[in-house]
Design an enzyme around this catalytic site. Structure first.
Site, PDB file in Angstrom:
ATOM      1  N   LYS A  15      -0.374  13.815   5.026  1.00 48.36           N
ATOM      2  CA  LYS A  15      -0.280  15.002   5.876  1.00 48.36           C
ATOM      3  C   LYS A  15       1.162  15.281   6.270  1.00 48.36           C
ATOM      4  O   LYS A  15       1.497  16.387   6.689  1.00 48.36           O
ATOM      5  CB  LYS A  15      -1.190  14.916   7.102  1.00 48.36           C
ATOM      6  N   LYS A  49       2.002   8.874  -2.207  1.00 50.17           N
ATOM      7  CA  LYS A  49       0.616   9.156  -1.830  1.00 50.17           C
ATOM      8  C   LYS A  49       0.478  10.546  -1.209  1.00 50.17           C
ATOM      9  O   LYS A  49       1.432  11.062  -0.615  1.00 50.17           O
ATOM     10  CB  LYS A  49       0.066   8.064  -0.905  1.00 50.17           C
ATOM     11  N   LYS A 108       7.814   4.681   8.862  1.00 53.58           N
ATOM     12  CA  LYS A 108       7.730   5.673   9.941  1.00 53.58           C
ATOM     13  C   LYS A 108       8.955   5.649  10.838  1.00 53.58           C
ATOM     14  O   LYS A 108       9.368   6.681  11.368  1.00 53.58           O
ATOM     15  CB  LYS A 108       6.478   5.428  10.785  1.00 53.58           C
TER      16      LYS A 108
HETATM   17  P1  AMP Z   1      -4.584   8.537   8.425  1.00 53.53           P
HETATM   18  O1  AMP Z   1      -4.778   9.987   8.282  1.00 53.53           O
HETATM   19  O2  AMP Z   1      -3.267   8.051   7.959  1.00 53.53           O
HETATM   20  O3  AMP Z   1      -4.999   8.047   9.801  1.00 53.53           O
HETATM   21  O4  AMP Z   1      -5.619   7.896   7.415  1.00 53.53           O
HETATM   22  C1  AMP Z   1      -7.011   7.938   7.603  1.00 53.53           C
HETATM   23  C2  AMP Z   1      -7.701   7.198   6.473  1.00 53.53           C
HETATM   24  O5  AMP Z   1      -7.473   7.869   5.222  1.00 53.53           O
HETATM   25  C3  AMP Z   1      -7.218   5.763   6.262  1.00 53.53           C
HETATM   26  O6  AMP Z   1      -8.318   4.947   5.911  1.00 53.53           O
HETATM   27  C4  AMP Z   1      -6.257   5.879   5.116  1.00 53.53           C
HETATM   28  O7  AMP Z   1      -6.157   4.674   4.375  1.00 53.53           O
HETATM   29  C5  AMP Z   1      -6.926   6.960   4.264  1.00 53.53           C
HETATM   30  N1  AMP Z   1      -5.925   7.663   3.444  1.00 53.53           N
HETATM   31  C6  AMP Z   1      -4.828   8.346   3.887  1.00 53.53           C
HETATM   32  N2  AMP Z   1      -4.129   8.858   2.849  1.00 53.53           N
HETATM   33  C7  AMP Z   1      -4.803   8.495   1.721  1.00 53.53           C
HETATM   34  C8  AMP Z   1      -4.583   8.722   0.320  1.00 53.53           C
HETATM   35  N3  AMP Z   1      -3.567   9.444  -0.135  1.00 53.53           N
HETATM   36  N4  AMP Z   1      -5.496   8.189  -0.561  1.00 53.53           N
HETATM   37  C9  AMP Z   1      -6.549   7.480  -0.119  1.00 53.53           C
HETATM   38  N5  AMP Z   1      -6.805   7.226   1.181  1.00 53.53           N
HETATM   39  C10 AMP Z   1      -5.952   7.726   2.100  1.00 53.53           C
END
Ligand code: AMP
Ligand code: TRP
Length: 340
Positions: free
Chosen positions: A205, A202, A118
């Site tokens: 967003k 991965k 980041k």
């Molecule tokens: P975030 O939006 O980064 O706060 O992620 C929220 C949750 O979604 C966390 O538990 C992340 O580990 C999970 N997450 C985010 N991106 C992925 C992905 N591509 N595959 C699986 N889990 C994800």
């Protein structure tokens, strides 16, 4: 699930209010939350303190916060059973984060890959908050003496750090077992959903290409189009899991099918092995639309009812405070802070 006997089982997880949720969040996190709430005490948090570690538009933050709450509800989290709340509304998070900042070591944080990703090349300009982000995450978890944390695989390193911080605090202040060592819950086929455009990175967003992800509020037409355009390879589907080795795009689509259908990759291949993508992609699109459309419908219903969302979040904040405030009082005692 493993449990240290002195700690009742408690589940905590957080999602940042920083933009639209996608299929990775849904399969890696939200569907797990729903499965856990039937059996365990669950606390689910919209982590707005984490969000401001990078600049947020003031006008967007409150809207994005309600949006995540709406997504929790749309995915099926039941606010009567689980606690749904906003991090900044409960003082224990910031307070414990400070205390744990004094337990965590610079060297531990310097190893965090998410910070490196980041902050990018210009580390000097990253906020101090972005650097100590994982300590705040540890505070979220430990303020509830959490035993289990459902997360996607990308968060495993942060969880390890939370465990290190918990153990070090217990040792430093000579309070063995005071904080539990939280266990990550990453199992399951949805733990790592990859970009539809590049199976080696991965789904995220922050990816500039909207074709790389399926958003929770995409229309059936958008979902179908994105799956049709997803990157694969010239070979069709193999009949065994071994046949997916080294084929990132193919593995990803098979994995998404398995996660949505609630089965294993091997079962997907038993059904589709030997077929071409021209057969498989429409089947995957149909399944994705069938699973996600009801979620999208509920999502927009909740988003159009901010008063209801605010009721859920206010009730959740009161319940989260009721759990974390006594734990913080214990922490203050352990550290030796003045009290009247
Ligand atoms: P975030 O939006 O980064 O706060 O992620 C929220 C949750 O979604 C966390 O538990 C992340 O580990 C999970 N997450 C985010 N991106 C992925 C992905 N591509 N595959 C699986 N889990 C994800
Ligand atoms: N860092 C997590 C993410 O980006 C979000 C998060 C913050 C979290 N606090 C947490 C996840 C506590 C689990 C537990 O996805």
């Amino acid at each position: 699930m493993i449990r240290e006997p002195q700690h009742p089982l408690r589940v905590f997880s957080g999602v940042q209010p920083t933009g639209r949720l996608h299929l990775g969040n849904y399969l890696g996190a939200l569907t797990k939350f729903v499965a856990l709430q039937d059996q365990h005490e669950c606390v689910f948090c919209v982590v707005d303190l984490h969000a401001i570690t990078v600049r947020q538009e003031k006008s967007m933050l409150a809207a994005n916060t309600r949006e995540i709450a709406a997504a929790f509800l749309a995915a099926g989290v039941d606010p009567k059973r689980a606690i749904i709340f906003v991090q900044s509304a409960v003082p224990a998070h910031a307070e414990l984060a400070w205390i744990l900042n004094c337990t965590a070591k610079m060297g531990w944080l310097e190893r965090m890959t998410q910070f490196k990703d980041k902050a990018g090349k210009d580390k000097e300009r990253a906020s101090v908050g972005l650097f100590t982000y994982p300590v705040l995450q540890a505070a979220d978890i430990l303020a509830y003496k959490t035993t289990h944390v459902p997360i996607g695989e990308d968060q495993k390193q942060h969880l390890e750090l939370s465990r290190d911080i918990a153990e070090r605090f217990n040792r430093e202040y000579d309070v063995p077992g005071f904080f539990p060592s939280p266990e990550p819950l990453t199992q399951g086929p949805g733990a790592r959903i990859m970009s539809l455009k590049d199976g080696t990175i991965k789904m995220s967003k922050s990816d500039p290409s909207d074709l790389s992800r399926i958003n929770l509020d995409d229309s059936p037409e958008q979902i179908t189009k994105k799956i049709k355009k997803a990157t694969t390879d010239p070979d069709g589907l193999p009949s065994t899991v071994e046949g997916l080795a080294g084929r990132a795009g193919a593995s990803n689509l098979v994995g998404i099918y398995a996660a949505l259908a609630g089965c294993s990759n091997a079962e997907v291949l038993a059904q589709f092995g030997g077929q071409g993508w021209g057969m498989f992609k429409p089947a995957l699109a149909e399944l994705a639309v069938a699973k996600l459309s009801p979620v999208a419908t509920r999502f927009s219903r909740y988003q159009n009812d901010p008063a209801e969302l605010d009721r859920v979040l206010a009730d959740g904040a009161a319940r989260a405070h009721a759990i974390s405030a006594p734990i913080l009082r214990e922490v203050r005692d352990i550290v030796g802070f003045w009290k009247a």
